[in-house]
Design an enzyme around this catalytic site. Sequence first.
Site, mmCIF file in Angstrom:
data_model
loop_
_atom_site.group_PDB
_atom_site.id
_atom_site.type_symbol
_atom_site.label_atom_id
_atom_site.label_comp_id
_atom_site.label_asym_id
_atom_site.label_seq_id
_atom_site.Cartn_x
_atom_site.Cartn_y
_atom_site.Cartn_z
ATOM 1 N N ALA A 27 6.071 41.974 62.313
ATOM 2 C CA ALA A 27 6.795 41.082 63.216
ATOM 3 C C ALA A 27 6.680 41.507 64.689
ATOM 4 O O ALA A 27 6.741 40.664 65.589
ATOM 5 C CB ALA A 27 8.248 41.019 62.799
ATOM 6 N N THR A 31 6.733 39.530 68.830
ATOM 7 C CA THR A 31 7.953 39.506 69.667
ATOM 8 C C THR A 31 7.625 39.109 71.105
ATOM 9 O O THR A 31 8.424 38.455 71.767
ATOM 10 C CB THR A 31 8.693 40.867 69.673
ATOM 11 N N VAL A 105 4.563 35.190 59.136
ATOM 12 C CA VAL A 105 4.390 33.844 58.577
ATOM 13 C C VAL A 105 4.129 32.836 59.695
ATOM 14 O O VAL A 105 4.024 31.646 59.440
ATOM 15 C CB VAL A 105 5.652 33.430 57.775
ATOM 16 N N HIS A 121 3.059 37.388 53.258
ATOM 17 C CA HIS A 121 4.418 36.874 53.036
ATOM 18 C C HIS A 121 4.501 35.360 53.146
ATOM 19 O O HIS A 121 5.565 34.823 53.425
ATOM 20 C CB HIS A 121 5.393 37.552 54.010
ATOM 21 N N CYS A 132 7.021 22.833 39.631
ATOM 22 C CA CYS A 132 5.610 22.543 39.303
ATOM 23 C C CYS A 132 4.630 23.345 40.166
ATOM 24 O O CYS A 132 3.434 23.243 39.990
ATOM 25 C CB CYS A 132 5.318 21.038 39.422
ATOM 26 N N CYS A 154 11.125 18.166 45.258
ATOM 27 C CA CYS A 154 9.697 17.877 45.114
ATOM 28 C C CYS A 154 9.476 16.374 44.878
ATOM 29 O O CYS A 154 10.098 15.804 43.971
ATOM 30 C CB CYS A 154 9.156 18.679 43.934
ATOM 31 N N CYS A 157 7.995 16.046 41.020
ATOM 32 C CA CYS A 157 8.749 16.314 39.791
ATOM 33 C C CYS A 157 10.249 16.470 40.016
ATOM 34 O O CYS A 157 10.993 16.686 39.056
ATOM 35 C CB CYS A 157 8.190 17.577 39.113
HETATM 36 P P1 NAD Z 1 10.149 44.911 61.326
HETATM 37 O O1 NAD Z 1 11.119 43.984 61.968
HETATM 38 O O2 NAD Z 1 10.607 45.751 60.191
HETATM 39 O O3 NAD Z 1 9.511 45.888 62.397
HETATM 40 C C1 NAD Z 1 8.979 45.434 63.589
HETATM 41 C C2 NAD Z 1 8.593 46.661 64.391
HETATM 42 O O4 NAD Z 1 7.897 46.185 65.533
HETATM 43 C C3 NAD Z 1 9.794 47.473 64.873
HETATM 44 O O5 NAD Z 1 9.585 48.835 64.512
HETATM 45 C C4 NAD Z 1 9.776 47.286 66.409
HETATM 46 O O6 NAD Z 1 10.085 48.475 67.089
HETATM 47 C C5 NAD Z 1 8.333 46.933 66.656
HETATM 48 N N1 NAD Z 1 8.113 46.079 67.813
HETATM 49 C C6 NAD Z 1 8.869 45.053 68.266
HETATM 50 N N2 NAD Z 1 8.285 44.480 69.338
HETATM 51 C C7 NAD Z 1 7.142 45.185 69.579
HETATM 52 C C8 NAD Z 1 6.128 45.076 70.552
HETATM 53 N N3 NAD Z 1 6.161 44.148 71.505
HETATM 54 N N4 NAD Z 1 5.104 45.943 70.501
HETATM 55 C C9 NAD Z 1 5.058 46.919 69.542
HETATM 56 N N5 NAD Z 1 6.002 47.063 68.592
HETATM 57 C C10 NAD Z 1 7.035 46.205 68.613
HETATM 58 O O7 NAD Z 1 8.899 44.018 60.943
HETATM 59 P P2 NAD Z 1 7.903 44.138 59.750
HETATM 60 O O8 NAD Z 1 7.499 45.536 59.532
HETATM 61 O O9 NAD Z 1 6.889 43.101 59.979
HETATM 62 O O10 NAD Z 1 8.776 43.690 58.491
HETATM 63 C C11 NAD Z 1 9.654 42.600 58.598
HETATM 64 C C12 NAD Z 1 9.381 41.429 57.695
HETATM 65 O O11 NAD Z 1 9.831 40.299 58.381
HETATM 66 C C13 NAD Z 1 7.954 41.177 57.466
HETATM 67 O O12 NAD Z 1 7.848 41.177 56.113
HETATM 68 C C14 NAD Z 1 7.650 39.778 58.021
HETATM 69 O O13 NAD Z 1 7.227 38.971 56.949
HETATM 70 C C15 NAD Z 1 8.940 39.211 58.418
HETATM 71 N N6 NAD Z 1 9.028 38.605 59.765
HETATM 72 C C16 NAD Z 1 8.030 37.830 60.252
HETATM 73 C C17 NAD Z 1 8.134 37.285 61.526
HETATM 74 C C18 NAD Z 1 7.000 36.459 62.062
HETATM 75 O O14 NAD Z 1 6.303 35.799 61.289
HETATM 76 N N7 NAD Z 1 6.758 36.499 63.364
HETATM 77 C C19 NAD Z 1 9.262 37.527 62.311
HETATM 78 C C20 NAD Z 1 10.289 38.305 61.779
HETATM 79 C C21 NAD Z 1 10.150 38.865 60.493
#
Ligand code: NAD
Length: 254
Positions: A27, A31, A105, A121, A132, A154, A157
Amino acid sequence: MAGDTSAITDIARLLVESRYAVVFTGAGVSTESGIPDFRGPQGLWKKIDPDVFSIGYFMSNPEEVWRLFIKLFLEIPRVEPNRAHRAIARLEEIGVVKAVITQNVDGLHQRAGSKNVIELHGDLRYAVCLNCRGKIDLEKVLEEFKQKGGTPRCPQCGGLLKPNVVFFGEPLPFVALERAYEEAGRADVILAVGSSLTVMPAANIPFYAKQNGAKLVIINMEPTALDYIADIVARGRAGDILSSILEEVERMMG
Ligand code: NAD
């Protein structure tokens, strides 16, 4: 150059000399596009109970979870890929990166131009029928939900529809997981970017690559669960660090 200059040069050199470099993202890579992560300082779990996104809770309260899901993820199609996604896509374009394995995702790797993307994910393109297993465009489901409300069903179904993302307590999609292990097994360098490396079983993938002889590079803002086995750790913003790495790789490759 952002971050620790010597780490960036070392990572760039590893990439240039690699035979099969793979990127694993979480994630934190998104960000900087404005999507909050889960466990970082501004993470979603500071505001929402993660149990809401467990399969058990969803089965008992589908309408409530759909409503929350829409509130949280509806804006994502309008969010743009950032410098980290673009640098990863460019590294694939110039032949350095061979695959991207993502826990996200949001589809931002593909929108930045990455081609070989494995989504562990799920995605925000579809809803899936729990009866289904048919897939329906998520956008259609959202339109109907906004107009009529009620639990999305759905059209084939009548089964319960769930967003095509992996909820807590669900297994990971088998084909994606198998492909991810295959790519990780081939890797001689794996870059783990923006992941706390705590969500199992996904976080096993960089660990597996390392066990199979790959160099493990971790790029993250905070310490992660696998820093202790990493060959290089670069602490900072993924967009800054990856842009600098790309610049250095392109310079080294002439
Ligand atoms: P996590 O939230 O556990 O960890 C994210 C890590 O990224 C943290 O350690 C944080 O310090 C670091 N981080 C945040 N911004 C950053 C940046 N700009 N540069 C570098 N590092 C940065 O995320 P994870 O390990 O992906 O696990 C969380 C679960 O949540 C995943 O399974 C994912 O599927 C899901 N998720 C997905 C999204 C998305 O699709 N964008 C968003 C939120 C959560």
